[in-house]
Each structure stands twice: as structure tokens, then as C-alpha cells.
Scaffold this motif. Structure first.
Motif, mmCIF file in Angstrom:
data_model
loop_
_atom_site.group_PDB
_atom_site.id
_atom_site.type_symbol
_atom_site.label_atom_id
_atom_site.label_comp_id
_atom_site.label_asym_id
_atom_site.label_seq_id
_atom_site.Cartn_x
_atom_site.Cartn_y
_atom_site.Cartn_z
ATOM 1 N N VAL A 57 -6.916 3.618 1.609
ATOM 2 C CA VAL A 57 -7.444 2.458 0.885
ATOM 3 C C VAL A 57 -6.758 2.365 -0.470
ATOM 4 O O VAL A 57 -6.038 3.278 -0.890
ATOM 5 N N ARG A 58 -6.981 1.277 -1.152
ATOM 6 C CA ARG A 58 -6.353 1.061 -2.455
ATOM 7 C C ARG A 58 -6.696 2.222 -3.398
ATOM 8 O O ARG A 58 -7.847 2.647 -3.488
ATOM 9 N N GLY A 59 -5.698 2.719 -4.057
ATOM 10 C CA GLY A 59 -5.894 3.833 -4.969
ATOM 11 C C GLY A 59 -5.552 5.175 -4.340
ATOM 12 O O GLY A 59 -5.611 6.215 -4.994
ATOM 13 N N GLY A 60 -5.204 5.161 -3.033
ATOM 14 C CA GLY A 60 -4.795 6.391 -2.370
ATOM 15 C C GLY A 60 -5.896 7.139 -1.663
ATOM 16 O O GLY A 60 -5.656 8.206 -1.092
ATOM 17 N N GLY A 61 -7.109 6.607 -1.697
ATOM 18 C CA GLY A 61 -8.210 7.257 -0.987
ATOM 19 C C GLY A 61 -8.060 7.085 0.519
ATOM 20 O O GLY A 61 -7.247 6.301 0.997
ATOM 21 N N ILE A 62 -8.852 7.820 1.273
ATOM 22 C CA ILE A 62 -8.767 7.751 2.734
ATOM 23 C C ILE A 62 -9.818 6.796 3.290
ATOM 24 O O ILE A 62 -10.894 6.637 2.727
ATOM 25 N N ASP A 63 -9.489 6.166 4.404
ATOM 26 C CA ASP A 63 -10.408 5.263 5.095
ATOM 27 C C ASP A 63 -11.057 6.053 6.235
ATOM 28 O O ASP A 63 -10.546 6.087 7.356
ATOM 29 N N GLU A 64 -12.159 6.715 5.931
ATOM 30 C CA GLU A 64 -12.805 7.579 6.919
ATOM 31 C C GLU A 64 -13.245 6.818 8.163
ATOM 32 O O GLU A 64 -13.172 7.349 9.271
ATOM 33 N N GLU A 65 -13.702 5.602 7.992
ATOM 34 C CA GLU A 65 -14.193 4.821 9.132
ATOM 35 C C GLU A 65 -13.082 4.590 10.148
ATOM 36 O O GLU A 65 -13.268 4.794 11.354
ATOM 37 N N ARG A 66 -11.919 4.154 9.676
ATOM 38 C CA ARG A 66 -10.794 3.925 10.587
ATOM 39 C C ARG A 66 -10.315 5.231 11.208
ATOM 40 O O ARG A 66 -9.993 5.293 12.401
ATOM 41 N N GLY A 67 -10.259 6.279 10.394
ATOM 42 C CA GLY A 67 -9.831 7.574 10.911
ATOM 43 C C GLY A 67 -10.766 8.105 11.974
ATOM 44 O O GLY A 67 -10.325 8.662 12.988
ATOM 45 N N ALA A 68 -12.060 7.930 11.745
ATOM 46 C CA ALA A 68 -13.058 8.395 12.708
ATOM 47 C C ALA A 68 -12.915 7.671 14.040
ATOM 48 O O ALA A 68 -12.909 8.303 15.113
ATOM 49 N N LYS A 69 -12.791 6.364 13.975
ATOM 50 C CA LYS A 69 -12.663 5.583 15.207
ATOM 51 C C LYS A 69 -11.376 5.928 15.943
ATOM 52 O O LYS A 69 -11.348 5.972 17.184
ATOM 53 N N ALA A 70 -10.304 6.198 15.193
ATOM 54 C CA ALA A 70 -9.025 6.554 15.823
ATOM 55 C C ALA A 70 -9.132 7.900 16.532
ATOM 56 O O ALA A 70 -8.628 8.069 17.654
ATOM 57 N N LEU A 71 -9.773 8.882 15.898
ATOM 58 C CA LEU A 71 -9.928 10.204 16.509
ATOM 59 C C LEU A 71 -10.754 10.119 17.781
ATOM 60 O O LEU A 71 -10.381 10.685 18.825
ATOM 61 N N ILE A 72 -11.866 9.413 17.715
ATOM 62 C CA ILE A 72 -12.735 9.276 18.894
ATOM 63 C C ILE A 72 -11.986 8.567 20.020
ATOM 64 O O ILE A 72 -12.078 8.948 21.192
ATOM 65 N N ASP A 73 -11.215 7.530 19.661
ATOM 66 C CA ASP A 73 -10.454 6.784 20.663
ATOM 67 C C ASP A 73 -9.365 7.655 21.285
ATOM 68 O O ASP A 73 -9.163 7.632 22.507
ATOM 69 N N ASP A 74 -8.675 8.442 20.464
ATOM 70 C CA ASP A 74 -7.644 9.346 20.986
ATOM 71 C C ASP A 74 -8.252 10.340 21.963
ATOM 72 O O ASP A 74 -7.669 10.635 23.011
#
Length: 280
Positions: A247-264
Motif C-alpha cells: 500500500v502507499r507508504g510501503g506498508g503491506i496489504d494483508e487482505e490481498r496477501g491473505a486471499k492470495a495465499l488461500i487461493d494458492d
């Protein structure tokens, strides 16, 4: 995180199954090969009664082959009938069909002795998203039952006649009313048997990361270049950075990461996974 999902239609589904038990000769019980034990619904025990049962370990293409073999040996050791299939593969129809024919059908044998042929009627049971409708379509060689990649698609019974004369009754995927075992609930959520909308995806992904780090550390680490596999927050953060979910400022987007991991995980993109093994 506390998981609970037992919508009203599941109560009706259990009642429907109970009402139709007398009409069937045997049961095909679908279990997701990635979590067979968690897919065993105690609510089905009274419904099945003394009917012959064929356990079908489905989605083996997503599971750990060595552990699947252990599950097949477990069922055989305990006097059960079991096969392992990928429900979308054409050869699954032959594997399941041949296994069903071997189930004892006293009623059919009695009529055969009189020279009368009657169809063997099979009830298909399983938790949501276990692949019941997909398997039935494969058995039929055509699209007969409604399918979907989310739990809760089938809402009522559907009778389907196969070319070999067998009749299958597809039933709604049904969970158990009591989720006192949250470890089993989490595994059902991992494999998609519980609606994503009722679960905190970030917390679920972190729990999944912990499970993967314990069960398949090399494959999991290699997939996401993980630097720290001892902390759930750190693992999800690494996954986000690996996939560019920032996300803006260099933080992580946990929501997108979580959905990607579950989908993988659900699509088998990490490795073949089986979350539990049978007791010796």
C-alpha cells in the motif's frame, strides 16, 4: 478466531437425507483428500445406519499422494471401502462405478434371484464443496447436477440415472451443528467448505501459514522466499512483499496477501497438501 457456519438450509438438508435413507441401497461418502478426518460429519452416522458405504477421497490431484495412500490403507484396515479420485477426471467414473458395484446390495441380489432387475440407488453425501455434484457429472458423462467452486450450491436432492442403470441422489453439502473442534473448523475453512464471507481471511491465512510451515516447510519456504517461518505475521508479510501487495507508504496489504495465499493453497500451487494423517 472463532469459526461457526451452519445456515438454516443445512438443518433442512439433514432432515431430507433422513427421510430418503430408506429409498437408497448404499452411500457414497465424499471426503476431501486434503482433510479426510475433518470432512467426516458425525451428523451423517445416524443417517447412514447400516447401509454399505464407499468412501471417496476426492481432489487427490491437490493432496499429498503418500498421505492419501495411508488413508486408503486406514480405511481398508478398518473394514471400509475406499477409493481415491480426481472428480473432474474421466477415469474417475470407472473407478467409482466399479467400487460401487462391489458394495453388498442384498435387495438387488434378492430380486436378481427372481430374474428381476432393479436399479441400485445411491445417496451421495459430503461436506460443502467436497465435489459431489462434479463427481456425479463425471459419472454421468454430462452436466446433470449444479456445480460451483463455493459451498452451498446444491440446496435440495437431485436424482440422476447413470448409463449402467444406477441411480444417484445428490444431496446438499452439510456441516455439523457443533463446531467445538476449532482445529477441524479451520481445516474446513482452508479447503473452502465454509463460506469465505463468514471467516476473517487474514486470521485464516495466518493459521494456514503456520500449518504449512509445520507440515511442508521446504515447499512453503521455496514458494514465497520466506525469511522467518516461526511467526505468522512475518510469513504473511513476506508473502505480501513477494507478490507485490503493498500500500502507499510501503506498508503491506494483508487482505490481498491473505486471499492470495488461500487461493494458492486451494489450487495446489504450493504443493500437494494433506493436513492430517490417520491414527495407526
Amino acid at each position: 478466531m472463532h469459526i461457526h457456519w451452519f445456515p438454516g438450509h443445512m438443518t433442512k438438508a439433514l432432515r431430507l437425507m433422513e427421510e430418503n435413507t430408506k429409498a437408497v441401497d448404499a452411500v457414497v461418502y465424499l471426503l476431501d483428500a486434503r482433510a479426510p478426518f475433518s470432512c467426516v460429519n458425525d451428523s451423517f452416522s445416524g443417517i447412514i445406519g447400516g447401509k454399505p458405504v464407499l468412501y471417496v477421497l476426492n481432489k487427490v490431484d491437490l493432496a499429498d499422494k503418500k498421505k492419501t495412500d495411508k488413508w486408503l490403507a486406514y480405511f481398508s484396515k478398518n473394514g471400509g471401502n475406499a477409493v481415491a479420485v480426481n472428480g473432474t477426471a474421466a477415469q474417475s467414473a470407472r473407478v467409482v462405478g466399479d467400487a460401487v458395484k462391489k458394495l453388498e446390495n442384498k435387495k438387488a441380489a434378492k430380486f436378481d434371484a427372481k430374474g428381476v432387475r432393479i436399479p441400485t440407488r445411491i445417496m451421495v453425501l459430503g461436506v460443502p464443496n467436497s465435489g459431489k455434484s462434479t463427481l456425479i457429472n463425471t459419472l454421468c458423462g454430462k452436466k446433470s447436477a449444479v456445480t460451483g467452486n463455493k459451498p452451498g450450491v446444491t440446496r435440495g436432492k437431485q436424482w440422476v440415472r447413470l448409463q449402467n442403470g444406477m441411480e444417484l441422489m445428490d444431496t446438499p453439502g452439510t456441516l455439523y451443528p457443533d463446531f467445538s473442534d476449532q482445529e477441524k473448523a479451520a481445516k474446513l475453512a482452508f479447503i473452502g467448505s465454509i463460506r469465505d464471507e463468514v471467516v476473517d481471511s487474514v486470521e485464516l491465512a495466518k493459521e494456514l501459514a503456520v500449518q504449512m510451515a509445520a507440515l511442508y516447510p521446504h515447499e512453503f519456504s521455496a514458494k514465497y522466499s520466506l525469511s522467518d517461518m516461526t511467526d505468522a505475521d512475518a510469513m504473511l508479510a513476506d508473502i505480501c512483499r513477494k507478490r507485490g501487495f503493498l500500500v502507499r507508504g510501503g506498508g503491506i496489504d494483508e487482505e490481498r496477501g491473505a486471499k492470495a495465499l488461500i487461493d494458492d493453497f486451494r489450487k495446489g500451487k504450493i504443493c500437494g497438501v494433506t493436513l492430517e494423517e490417520p491414527d495407526d
